[in-house]
Motif scaffolding. Structure first.
Motif, PDB file in Angstrom:
ATOM      1  N   SER A 275       0.838  -1.193   0.000  1.00 50.73           N
ATOM      2  CA  SER A 275       0.000   0.000   0.000  1.00 50.73           C
ATOM      3  C   SER A 275       0.874   1.244   0.000  1.00 50.73           C
ATOM      4  O   SER A 275       2.073   1.192   0.293  1.00 50.73           O
ATOM      5  N   SER A 276       0.255   2.377  -0.327  1.00 50.47           N
ATOM      6  CA  SER A 276       0.965   3.658  -0.285  1.00 50.47           C
ATOM      7  C   SER A 276       1.438   3.968   1.132  1.00 50.47           C
ATOM      8  O   SER A 276       2.519   4.544   1.328  1.00 50.47           O
ATOM      9  N   THR A 277       0.621   3.574   2.122  1.00 53.33           N
ATOM     10  CA  THR A 277       1.001   3.826   3.511  1.00 53.33           C
ATOM     11  C   THR A 277       2.298   3.107   3.870  1.00 53.33           C
ATOM     12  O   THR A 277       3.203   3.685   4.488  1.00 53.33           O
ATOM     13  N   THR A 278       2.397   1.833   3.470  1.00 48.97           N
ATOM     14  CA  THR A 278       3.619   1.077   3.745  1.00 48.97           C
ATOM     15  C   THR A 278       4.817   1.704   3.058  1.00 48.97           C
ATOM     16  O   THR A 278       5.911   1.812   3.639  1.00 48.97           O
ATOM     17  N   ILE A 281       5.924   4.787   4.888  1.00 48.05           N
ATOM     18  CA  ILE A 281       6.650   4.407   6.107  1.00 48.05           C
ATOM     19  C   ILE A 281       8.068   3.965   5.760  1.00 48.05           C
ATOM     20  O   ILE A 281       9.042   4.328   6.438  1.00 48.05           O
ATOM     21  N   ILE A 505       2.302   9.521  -3.495  1.00 52.59           N
ATOM     22  CA  ILE A 505       0.917   9.799  -3.094  1.00 52.59           C
ATOM     23  C   ILE A 505       0.150  10.444  -4.234  1.00 52.59           C
ATOM     24  O   ILE A 505      -1.021  10.150  -4.474  1.00 52.59           O
TER      25      ILE A 505
END
Length: 543
Positions: A275-278, A281, A505
């Motif tokens: 995911s973009s979140t991973t 991070i 993003i």
């Protein structure tokens, strides 16, 4: 890029026939100024480039949908209209380098006629390899040969949301052996002479005008024969600012590729969500590690990490070569080089191309990417090449890293192709680009260990690219100084990571590719003019 040793610059030697008084005539316009927090800024290059990057980051974060739409439009617009320009320029760089090899200008010695090399051949060759495209080799080592092989067999590929037949040079559908040769030739085309000629032009310009002419180690110095004292004014400011933009977005693109591949590997091994979140991070965490390396400096940070990564990369290469189809890899290495020579004229033709997915989707992007990395890699190569003749310099910079890249692609890509052709493994061919390396390793013994090493390599290449890239950008914005204050390097390191995050993003890898093409386009013009400046500079040395 990774730096493998101490690359402090010796004092320039040799005459200064073009530069009559070094650069003192324009020094009032070129001074650096010590500002708040101990930063040693070069106005206005530092301020313009720094503020522009900050504004870009806030724009992409504040208006993500608008930014995503813009990035989605920008990349195909540029590649469809300027593919011929990128391809034609890259051909010029190769021809210019070959001209210097056979020309009497090749006898000029970098650093003056009495200069001696700072490093032995073995050490120099190791550093030329270390200056290579680490994250790119990890990301594309399996995926690109597989992609070109599959599509040249008559398959299709998805580019910018549209399914497009590749069919390069008329295609090789139905001829499996020739499809392998064509796939490897197309891969070598993107990782061989052309990108290293781009790097050689910038590296030669920096070395010549720094060591032989006594000018600061920054891009504008190469244009003194064309612009004279105007290089210390706004003409020079524009040149250096474009170099900063190109380098920053080129690095951000590499960091984005590294994050997506590391995420894919972690998902394959440990089930970490893709995911973009991973990815954000990952970029944040690895940028933090890069900051530690930046603070520790060249010897305490970049050098140690580079040596670790070089050792791991060699061990992984050796492991795949031994446990993989060794005979097929070695014979394929030689056959791929012959195929490269055979197909090179057609692959490099800039006009009348019908294989738009290849020429625009692959080649135009690659050349823009390499151009954007050229200040970064070129400065490193220049810093370790003092004492070499121009002929020696060009031959080694073109051939040694090119052969290493061909070997890497032959080992990893050749193994994957054999797995598909001989063993019928569909997992490799059907996997997305960022996962193909791990799928290939999954078919070999000790796959868990080797895949974990692959993730470590991606991460450490990520770190070394970020911290050494920060040093290069800092050198440019500090007016050619290589010992600028640490807070400036920290600033650039943070914003390299920030740019990679906002681009991911705001549009994913397509956004990263769009920005590298948009900055690579004007800087390609800079490199073409640089060839003429190098010629004039070398003529003065021969005189």
């Amino acid at each position: 890029m990774t730096e493998a040793t101490d690359t402090s610059i010796p004092a320039p030697e040799g005459d200064a026939e073009i530069i009559e008084t070094d650069y003192t005539l324009g020094q009032d316009n070129f001074e650096t100024q010590v500002g708040p927090f101990g930063v040693d800024i070069h106005n206005p290059v530092f301020l313009i480039s720094g503020l522009s990057i900050i504004a870009f980051v806030f724009y992409a974060l504040a208006l993500p949908e608008q930014a995503a739409g813009f990035f989605g439009w920008l990349r195909p617009a540029l590649t469809s209209n300027f593919d011929w320009f990128f391809m034609g320029a890259a051909n010029i760089f190769v021809l210019f380098c070959l001209f210097l090899i056979v020309s009497p200008l090749g006898k000029v010695r970098l650093g003056g006629s009495d200069a001696t090399p700072d490093y032995s051949y073995i050490g120099w060759f190791a550093m030329l390899f270390a200056a290579g495209m680490g994250i790119g080799l990890m990301f594309y080592g399996v995926s690109e040969p597989m992609s070109h092989f599959g599509t040249s067999m008559g398959g299709t590929t998805v580019e910018d949301g549209a399914r497009t037949d590749w069919a390069p040079l008329g295609g090789a559908a139905g001829d499996q052996a020739e499809s392998i040769r064509l796939g490897m030739a197309a891969t070598i085309y993107h990782w061989g002479l052309h990108p290293w000629a781009i790097y050689a032009v910038v590296a030669l310009a920096l070395a010549l005008f720094s060591y032989n002419k006594g000018l600061p180690l920054t891009i504008r110095s190469a244009f003194y024969p064309l612009l004279g004292e105007r290089v210390w004014g706004w003409w020079g400011h524009v040149i250096d600012t474009l170099a900063v933009f190109a380098t920053l977005f080129g690095l951000a693109t590499s960091l984005g590729f590294g994050a997506t591949q590391a995420n894919a590997g972690l998902n394959e091994l440990f089930g970490v969500p893709v995911s973009s979140t991973t990815e954000v991070i990952l970029i944040t965490a690895i940028t933090a590690v890069a900051l530690i390396s930046v603070v520790r400096g060249l010897d305490g940070g970049v050098k140690i990490l580079s040596e670790i990564n070089m050792g791991l990369a060699f061990l992984l290469l050796l492991f795949v070569l031994i446990v993989g189809p060794t005979v097929a890899i070695l014979t394929g290495f030689a056959d791929s080089l012959l195929a490269y020579v055979e197909y090179l004229p057609a692959l490099a033709m800039p006009l009348g191309r019908e294989d738009v997915n290849f020429s625009q989707g692959w080649t135009a992007f690659y050349w823009a990417w390499w151009v954007s990395w050229s200040p970064f890699v070129g400065m490193f190569i220049a810093r370790v090449s003092r004492g070499r003749t121009v002929r020696e310099f060009i031959i080694c910079v073109l051939l040694i890293p090119s052969l290493v890249c061909v070997l890497w692609m032959s080992v990893f890509g050749g193994t994957a192709i054999q797995q598909v052709v001989q063993d019928g493994v569909t997992a490799v061919s059907e996997a997305p680009l960022e996962l193909k390396l791990f799928k290939m390793l999954g078919e070999l013994p000790l796959s868990g260990i080797t895949s974990f090493i692959g993730i470590i390599l991606v991460v450490v290449f990520f770190v070394t690219s970020s911290d050494s890239g920060s040093l290069v950008i800092d050198t440019i914005t500090a007016g050619g100084k290589i010992d600028a204050p640490v807070p400036q390097r920290v600033f650039w390191c943070i914003f390299e990571g920030a740019v990679a995050i906002v681009l991911l993003i705001g549009g994913g890898l397509a956004a990263l590719q769009a920005m590298v093409i948009s900055t690579g386009l004007p800087f390609t013009v800079i490199l073409l003019l640089m060839c003429w400046a190098i010629y004039k500079g070398l003529k003065s040395e021969r005189g």
